[in-house]
Write a protein that holds these residues in place. Structure first.
Motif, PDB file in Angstrom:
ATOM      1  N   GLU A 221       0.821  -1.210   0.000  1.00  0.00           N
ATOM      2  CA  GLU A 221       0.000   0.000   0.000  1.00  0.00           C
ATOM      3  C   GLU A 221       0.858   1.266   0.000  1.00  0.00           C
ATOM      4  O   GLU A 221       0.401   2.341  -0.405  1.00  0.00           O
ATOM      5  CB  GLU A 221      -0.914   0.019   1.228  1.00  0.00           C
ATOM      6  N   MET A 222       2.115   1.131   0.454  1.00  0.00           N
ATOM      7  CA  MET A 222       3.000   2.298   0.497  1.00  0.00           C
ATOM      8  C   MET A 222       3.672   2.585  -0.840  1.00  0.00           C
ATOM      9  O   MET A 222       4.175   3.691  -1.057  1.00  0.00           O
ATOM     10  CB  MET A 222       4.082   2.112   1.574  1.00  0.00           C
ATOM     11  N   ILE A 223       3.682   1.610  -1.752  1.00  0.00           N
ATOM     12  CA  ILE A 223       4.383   1.817  -3.021  1.00  0.00           C
ATOM     13  C   ILE A 223       3.708   2.911  -3.848  1.00  0.00           C
ATOM     14  O   ILE A 223       4.384   3.870  -4.280  1.00  0.00           O
ATOM     15  CB  ILE A 223       4.504   0.497  -3.793  1.00  0.00           C
ATOM     16  N   PRO A 224       2.373   2.869  -4.080  1.00  0.00           N
ATOM     17  CA  PRO A 224       1.761   4.007  -4.776  1.00  0.00           C
ATOM     18  C   PRO A 224       1.818   5.298  -3.961  1.00  0.00           C
ATOM     19  O   PRO A 224       1.910   6.390  -4.530  1.00  0.00           O
ATOM     20  CB  PRO A 224       0.305   3.553  -4.995  1.00  0.00           C
ATOM     21  N   HIS A 225       1.820   5.161  -2.631  1.00  0.00           N
ATOM     22  CA  HIS A 225       1.884   6.358  -1.791  1.00  0.00           C
ATOM     23  C   HIS A 225       3.231   7.060  -1.935  1.00  0.00           C
ATOM     24  O   HIS A 225       3.301   8.297  -1.878  1.00  0.00           O
ATOM     25  CB  HIS A 225       1.630   5.990  -0.333  1.00  0.00           C
ATOM     26  N   VAL A 226       4.299   6.296  -2.119  1.00  0.00           N
ATOM     27  CA  VAL A 226       5.615   6.895  -2.363  1.00  0.00           C
ATOM     28  C   VAL A 226       5.571   7.740  -3.644  1.00  0.00           C
ATOM     29  O   VAL A 226       6.061   8.881  -3.671  1.00  0.00           O
ATOM     30  CB  VAL A 226       6.691   5.800  -2.483  1.00  0.00           C
ATOM     31  N   LEU A 227       4.958   7.194  -4.690  1.00  0.00           N
ATOM     32  CA  LEU A 227       4.878   7.929  -5.951  1.00  0.00           C
ATOM     33  C   LEU A 227       4.007   9.168  -5.820  1.00  0.00           C
ATOM     34  O   LEU A 227       4.319  10.228  -6.380  1.00  0.00           O
ATOM     35  CB  LEU A 227       4.339   7.011  -7.050  1.00  0.00           C
ATOM     36  N   GLN A 228       2.909   9.065  -5.079  1.00  0.00           N
ATOM     37  CA  GLN A 228       2.051  10.226  -4.842  1.00  0.00           C
ATOM     38  C   GLN A 228       2.799  11.302  -4.060  1.00  0.00           C
ATOM     39  O   GLN A 228       2.687  12.502  -4.371  1.00  0.00           O
ATOM     40  CB  GLN A 228       0.794   9.790  -4.085  1.00  0.00           C
ATOM     41  N   SER A 229       3.552  10.881  -3.045  1.00  0.00           N
ATOM     42  CA  SER A 229       4.316  11.836  -2.237  1.00  0.00           C
ATOM     43  C   SER A 229       5.377  12.529  -3.078  1.00  0.00           C
ATOM     44  O   SER A 229       5.596  13.746  -2.961  1.00  0.00           O
ATOM     45  CB  SER A 229       4.971  11.118  -1.047  1.00  0.00           C
ATOM     46  N   PHE A 230       6.042  11.760  -3.933  1.00  0.00           N
ATOM     47  CA  PHE A 230       7.056  12.337  -4.812  1.00  0.00           C
ATOM     48  C   PHE A 230       6.435  13.362  -5.752  1.00  0.00           C
ATOM     49  O   PHE A 230       6.945  14.478  -5.906  1.00  0.00           O
ATOM     50  CB  PHE A 230       7.739  11.223  -5.611  1.00  0.00           C
ATOM     51  N   ALA A 231       5.323  13.012  -6.388  1.00  0.00           N
ATOM     52  CA  ALA A 231       4.680  13.919  -7.344  1.00  0.00           C
ATOM     53  C   ALA A 231       4.216  15.198  -6.665  1.00  0.00           C
ATOM     54  O   ALA A 231       4.379  16.302  -7.204  1.00  0.00           O
ATOM     55  CB  ALA A 231       3.498  13.221  -8.019  1.00  0.00           C
TER      56      ALA A 231
END
Length: 508
Positions: free
Chosen positions: A136-146
């Motif tokens: 669940e954190m993998i897409p959240h990492v990308l969202q945080s980066f963006a």
């Protein structure tokens, strides 16, 4: 050509992160990742490797609790470092897309270096964990980066079975897409609507001096019936449209060439905080000028300190040139504000702001057409004064003048209820009570009369909605007042917490 690189340190209660990034090191990459989460390290390594970066990223996080803060905060820190290294996105392709496979998995990433943080991530991960990283954190990492990088990002896993392969192909496709988007074009342009607005503004001015009649409508007031007095007409749209584009252009130029350099003089960093400083500086400049002009108009008009003059001798037409220019430019500015809230990082109260802007534009436009410019002038002066003090308080905070900031915020907290509740309520009462005393309340467009009981109800409704929004914001302001009384610094809770746990950084 100078390499685009930055060093950043970000420390919170949960994580201590250090980042060095060089976006232009494809031939001599040096990559070192240590977050304490093996699979997350693997993903960041893939991002740097295929993005053509040198990257040194270390994090000491609260992994004894779980992986959430480490994953999220490293995404934020990396995004901030990327944004700082890239600087003003001038002379780049801006858009990038890529498909990358990893065995049976195939992913697609599409990137826009837009300055508008937005992400849509669909990875279709099935397992709960990959290594020691929660899926669940993998897409959240990308969202945080963006979000931190200020980019628009779409990442989709199109097909695949193995979650490791899906995630890795997603990060690789993102890396290739970003590498494409930040590729230098050899020009010195910023591919954005700011330059379009600048080109339109300059082209209109040039056309005016060449004698073009439409350009004349854009730059000068139309429908002069006698020296200094003007009627209204469809030609006013040209003036409004020109100033809409001009305000976008002037704002961009002032922020880039005046307020950003000023922020650097005061060592305001990182870029995101300096951008906020520049935004507030522009707001302070605009409201200071137009509140002063509005007060000058009102002081030299019959409706100074006399609400009955909003309605006596209605309709108030023709109007003076300064009133017409002031009114139409205010309308243009609020259209520009509507545009601005959709290109910048969204505030917590975005939809309240959107509602406010829609109502404000409707009221300014309709009151102009319906010949209610006197009451409109009074309302704008009531609203604009607080909008001088709040940006000024924020500017002082960014510059490090904490005590003066708190004093200014205190003045703002006093001015808000005085101007936006007490004085605005007096104006609202006038709208409800006085028209029937001083006007015949007839719909006679041929005589410039547009005020009936039904029209009055619409205006009263809009005024009441504005009041509700302002009470909502004042409740937030009251929270800040209580924080100041407890010994904390003033902070506008209506805005995103861009300053909380703010990292320190430097260009390299």
């Amino acid at each position: 050509m100078e390499a685009r690189k930055a060093t950043l340190a970000r420390k919170t209660n949960e994580t201590d992160i250090k980042v060095f990034i060089n976006l232009d090191d494809k031939l001599d990459q040096k990559i070192h990742i240590d977050t304490g989460i093996g699979f997350l390290d693997h993903m960041y390594h893939a991002l740097a490797k295929h993005g053509g970066w040198s990257l040194n990223l270390t994090c000491k996080g609260d992994l004894h609790i779980d992986d959430h803060h480490t994953a999220e905060d490293t995404g934020i820190a990396l995004g901030m470092a990327f944004k700082e290294a890239l600087g003003t996105p001038r002379g780049i392709k801006r858009f990038g897309f890529a498909y990358c496979p990893l065995d049976e998995a195939l992913s697609r990433s599409v990137v826009d270096i837009s300055g508008r943080p937005c992400s849509d991530i669909n990875l279709d991960l099935k397992r709960e964990m990959v290594g020691t990283l929660s899926t669940e954190m993998i897409p959240h990492v990308l969202q945080s980066f963006a979000g931190a990088a200020g980019i628009t990002l779409h990442v989709d896993v199109l097909k695949g079975v193995n979650d490791h392969h899906k995630a890795e192909s997603a990060f690789k496709s993102l890396a290739v897409a970003i590498r494409e988007a930040v590729t230098r074009t050899g020009s010195n342009d910023v591919p954005s609507t700011k330059e379009v607005s600048g080109a339109l503004t300059i082209a209109t001015v040039v056309a005016y001096y060449l004698g073009d009649p439409y350009a004349k409508k854009c730059l000068t007031l139309s429908y002069e019936v006698s020296p200094g007095l003007y009627e209204k007409g469809y030609g006013d749209y040209y003036f409004v449209a020109f100033w809409f584009a001009a305000f976008i252009f002037l704002r961009a130029v002032a922020m880039q060439f005046l307020f950003h350099p000023l922020g650097k003089l005061y060592n305001i960093s990182p870029y995101s905080k300096r951008e906020r400083f520049a935004e507030q500086s522009w707001a302070f400049t605009y409201y200071s000028v137009f509140w002063s002009v509005g007060m000058y108009i009102m002081y030299n008009s019959p409706h100074w300190m006399d609400t009955s003059q909003y309605w006596i001798d209605y309709p108030h037409t023709p109007i003076t040139g300064i009133m017409k220019a002031y009114y139409l430019m205010q309308l243009s500015f609020w259209f520009q504000q509507m545009y601005t809230i959709h290109i910048e990082k969204r505030r917590k109260d975005h939809y309240a702001m959107l509602s406010h802007h829609v109502i404000t534009i409707a009221l300014i436009g309709c009151s102009y057409v319906n010949n209610f410019t006197r009451i409109g002038n009074a309302v704008l002066c009531c609203m604009d004064f607080s909008d001088i003090l709040l940006p000024l308080a924020k500017i002082l905070k960014y510059m490090g003048y904490t005590v003066i900031c708190d004093i200014t915020f205190g003045l703002f907290a006093i001015s808000w209820p005085l101007f936006r509740h007490v004085l605005f309520s007096i104006i609202t009462r006038s709208l409800i009570v006085e028209p029937s005393i001083y006007t015949d309340m007839k719909w006679e467009p041929e005589k410039g009369k547009f005020f009936t009981h039904n029209v009055q109800k619409v205006y009263v409704f809009c005024f009441l909605v504005l009041n509700v929004l302002m009470f909502y914001w004042f409740a937030m302001i009251f929270k800040v007042i209580m924080k100041v009384l407890r010994g904390n610094n003033a902070e506008d809770t209506r805005s995103d917490d861009e300053d909380s746990d703010e990292p320190t950084e430097k260009n390299v």
